[in-house]
Design a protein around this motif. Structure first.
Motif, PDB file in Angstrom:
ATOM      1  N   SER A  50    -116.985 -13.140  26.950  1.00 11.28           N
ATOM      2  CA  SER A  50    -114.963 -12.659  26.343  1.00 11.28           C
ATOM      3  C   SER A  50    -114.496 -14.517  25.715  1.00 11.28           C
ATOM      4  O   SER A  50    -115.150 -15.453  25.364  1.00 11.28           O
ATOM      5  CB  SER A  50    -114.382 -13.526  27.682  1.00 11.28           C
ATOM      6  OG  SER A  50    -112.984 -12.701  27.175  1.00 11.28           O
ATOM      7  N   CYS A  51    -113.911 -14.553  24.576  1.00 11.62           N
ATOM      8  CA  CYS A  51    -112.942 -15.221  23.667  1.00 11.62           C
ATOM      9  C   CYS A  51    -111.900 -14.631  23.370  1.00 11.62           C
ATOM     10  O   CYS A  51    -111.741 -13.746  24.251  1.00 11.62           O
ATOM     11  CB  CYS A  51    -113.898 -15.770  22.235  1.00 11.62           C
ATOM     12  SG  CYS A  51    -114.069 -13.924  21.692  1.00 11.62           S
ATOM     13  N   ASP A  52    -110.976 -15.616  23.306  1.00 13.62           N
ATOM     14  CA  ASP A  52    -109.600 -15.319  22.755  1.00 13.62           C
ATOM     15  C   ASP A  52    -109.022 -16.026  21.171  1.00 13.62           C
ATOM     16  O   ASP A  52    -110.165 -16.527  20.680  1.00 13.62           O
ATOM     17  CB  ASP A  52    -108.533 -15.706  24.087  1.00 13.62           C
ATOM     18  CG  ASP A  52    -108.588 -17.701  23.932  1.00 13.62           C
ATOM     19  OD1 ASP A  52    -109.099 -18.625  22.789  1.00 13.62           O
ATOM     20  OD2 ASP A  52    -108.315 -18.085  24.971  1.00 13.62           O
ATOM     21  N   GLN A  53    -108.175 -16.132  21.354  1.00 15.39           N
ATOM     22  CA  GLN A  53    -107.339 -16.555  19.382  1.00 15.39           C
ATOM     23  C   GLN A  53    -107.722 -18.240  19.343  1.00 15.39           C
ATOM     24  O   GLN A  53    -107.067 -18.673  18.601  1.00 15.39           O
ATOM     25  CB  GLN A  53    -105.780 -15.803  19.665  1.00 15.39           C
ATOM     26  CG  GLN A  53    -105.121 -16.760  19.930  1.00 15.39           C
ATOM     27  CD  GLN A  53    -105.130 -15.493  21.408  1.00 15.39           C
ATOM     28  OE1 GLN A  53    -105.667 -15.183  22.398  1.00 15.39           O
ATOM     29  NE2 GLN A  53    -103.790 -16.170  22.466  1.00 15.39           N
ATOM     30  N   LEU A  54    -107.519 -18.711  20.514  1.00 12.12           N
ATOM     31  CA  LEU A  54    -108.113 -19.895  20.185  1.00 12.12           C
ATOM     32  C   LEU A  54    -109.305 -20.837  20.675  1.00 12.12           C
ATOM     33  O   LEU A  54    -109.598 -21.603  20.496  1.00 12.12           O
ATOM     34  CB  LEU A  54    -107.054 -21.095  21.630  1.00 12.12           C
ATOM     35  CG  LEU A  54    -105.895 -20.365  21.685  1.00 12.12           C
ATOM     36  CD1 LEU A  54    -104.780 -21.245  22.739  1.00 12.12           C
ATOM     37  CD2 LEU A  54    -104.507 -20.964  20.409  1.00 12.12           C
ATOM     38  N   THR A  55    -110.566 -19.489  20.418  1.00 14.61           N
ATOM     39  CA  THR A  55    -111.888 -20.031  20.829  1.00 14.61           C
ATOM     40  C   THR A  55    -112.528 -20.520  21.261  1.00 14.61           C
ATOM     41  O   THR A  55    -113.366 -20.574  22.052  1.00 14.61           O
ATOM     42  CB  THR A  55    -112.153 -20.930  19.332  1.00 14.61           C
ATOM     43  OG1 THR A  55    -111.670 -20.460  18.289  1.00 14.61           O
ATOM     44  CG2 THR A  55    -113.276 -20.726  19.295  1.00 14.61           C
ATOM     45  N   ASN A  56    -111.188 -20.060  23.293  1.00 12.65           N
ATOM     46  CA  ASN A  56    -111.599 -20.358  24.677  1.00 12.65           C
ATOM     47  C   ASN A  56    -112.353 -19.292  24.934  1.00 12.65           C
ATOM     48  O   ASN A  56    -112.517 -17.785  24.490  1.00 12.65           O
ATOM     49  CB  ASN A  56    -110.459 -20.440  25.636  1.00 12.65           C
ATOM     50  CG  ASN A  56    -109.623 -21.221  25.161  1.00 12.65           C
ATOM     51  OD1 ASN A  56    -110.188 -22.249  24.421  1.00 12.65           O
ATOM     52  ND2 ASN A  56    -108.420 -20.730  25.027  1.00 12.65           N
ATOM     53  N   LEU A  57    -114.118 -20.259  25.348  1.00  9.15           N
ATOM     54  CA  LEU A  57    -114.758 -18.886  25.192  1.00  9.15           C
ATOM     55  C   LEU A  57    -115.585 -18.994  27.239  1.00  9.15           C
ATOM     56  O   LEU A  57    -115.252 -20.002  27.762  1.00  9.15           O
ATOM     57  CB  LEU A  57    -116.586 -19.436  24.142  1.00  9.15           C
ATOM     58  CG  LEU A  57    -116.049 -19.450  22.996  1.00  9.15           C
ATOM     59  CD1 LEU A  57    -117.419 -20.506  22.551  1.00  9.15           C
ATOM     60  CD2 LEU A  57    -115.571 -18.255  22.578  1.00  9.15           C
ATOM     61  N   VAL A  58    -115.702 -17.685  27.451  1.00  9.63           N
ATOM     62  CA  VAL A  58    -116.531 -17.491  28.766  1.00  9.63           C
ATOM     63  C   VAL A  58    -117.587 -16.806  28.347  1.00  9.63           C
ATOM     64  O   VAL A  58    -118.213 -16.342  27.626  1.00  9.63           O
ATOM     65  CB  VAL A  58    -115.611 -16.884  29.645  1.00  9.63           C
ATOM     66  CG1 VAL A  58    -116.512 -16.701  30.551  1.00  9.63           C
ATOM     67  CG2 VAL A  58    -114.046 -17.028  29.900  1.00  9.63           C
ATOM     68  N   LEU A  59    -119.136 -17.814  28.637  1.00  2.40           N
ATOM     69  CA  LEU A  59    -120.519 -17.571  28.596  1.00  2.40           C
ATOM     70  C   LEU A  59    -120.499 -17.111  30.326  1.00  2.40           C
ATOM     71  O   LEU A  59    -120.873 -18.153  31.271  1.00  2.40           O
ATOM     72  CB  LEU A  59    -120.964 -18.953  28.291  1.00  2.40           C
ATOM     73  CG  LEU A  59    -120.939 -19.662  26.411  1.00  2.40           C
ATOM     74  CD1 LEU A  59    -121.738 -20.712  26.821  1.00  2.40           C
ATOM     75  CD2 LEU A  59    -120.763 -18.150  25.852  1.00  2.40           C
ATOM     76  N   GLY A  60    -121.682 -16.531  30.261  1.00  2.00           N
ATOM     77  CA  GLY A  60    -122.685 -16.115  31.783  1.00  2.00           C
ATOM     78  C   GLY A  60    -124.201 -16.255  31.139  1.00  2.00           C
ATOM     79  O   GLY A  60    -124.659 -16.136  30.198  1.00  2.00           O
ATOM     80  N   ASP A  61    -125.253 -17.015  33.091  1.00  2.00           N
ATOM     81  CA  ASP A  61    -125.987 -17.369  32.268  1.00  2.00           C
ATOM     82  C   ASP A  61    -126.205 -18.082  31.222  1.00  2.00           C
ATOM     83  O   ASP A  61    -127.320 -18.391  31.013  1.00  2.00           O
ATOM     84  CB  ASP A  61    -127.395 -16.283  32.155  1.00  2.00           C
ATOM     85  CG  ASP A  61    -127.059 -14.746  33.000  1.00  2.00           C
ATOM     86  OD1 ASP A  61    -126.749 -15.051  33.985  1.00  2.00           O
ATOM     87  OD2 ASP A  61    -126.964 -13.290  32.815  1.00  2.00           O
ATOM     88  N   THR A  62    -125.217 -19.701  31.430  1.00  2.00           N
ATOM     89  CA  THR A  62    -125.022 -20.320  30.254  1.00  2.00           C
ATOM     90  C   THR A  62    -126.326 -21.434  30.864  1.00  2.00           C
ATOM     91  O   THR A  62    -126.704 -21.794  32.093  1.00  2.00           O
ATOM     92  CB  THR A  62    -124.462 -20.892  30.619  1.00  2.00           C
ATOM     93  OG1 THR A  62    -122.844 -19.963  30.352  1.00  2.00           O
ATOM     94  CG2 THR A  62    -124.006 -22.427  29.814  1.00  2.00           C
TER      95      THR A  62
END
Length: 121
Positions: A50-62
């Motif tokens: 997932s990501c949003d308009q502020l470039t916050n990112l959610v990564l899985g299996d990181t």
């Protein structure tokens, strides 16, 4: 939905996403393996969930790749972090990963210079 249409065909690097770029992606699911270079010089690889308009990112299996310099006796390592959230202000580069090429590399044997941060003092 894939990020491939948004990638410059000359370069596998995605500029930090902005609202106009992410808008079509926010309407459907997408999962792509990406490499993130953070403002403090860390290298993270994971599935972009997932990501949003502020470039916050959610990564899985990181995993965080810590590449050692050639003169260091210790091997390079990959530290598993699992689910990982990165604030947009800390994202310096976001790029798609060629999964076949990535899987063929033994990351413990890779050596290289330390990547510096992007913040100036």
């Amino acid at each position: 939905m894939s990020l491939q249409p948004f990638v410059n065909s000359n370069s596998p690097i995605i500029p930090c996403p902005s609202a106009y770029l992410l808008e079509p992606l926010l309407t459907g699911p997408f999962i792509e393996k990406v490499l993130i270079l953070t403002a403090d010089g860390r290298t993270l690889v994971g599935m972009l969930l997932s990501c949003d308009q502020l470039t916050n990112l959610v990564l899985g299996d990181t995993v965080e790749r810590m590449i050692r310099p050639p003169e260091d006796d210790e091997p390079s390592v990959e530290v598993s972090h699992g689910l990982y959230i990165i604030r947009g202000e800390n994202v310096a580069v976001c790029g798609l990963v060629d999964e076949e090429l990535d899987a063929s590399i033994d990351w413990e044997k890779v050596r290289g210079s330390v990547i510096g941060g992007v913040k100036h003092s």
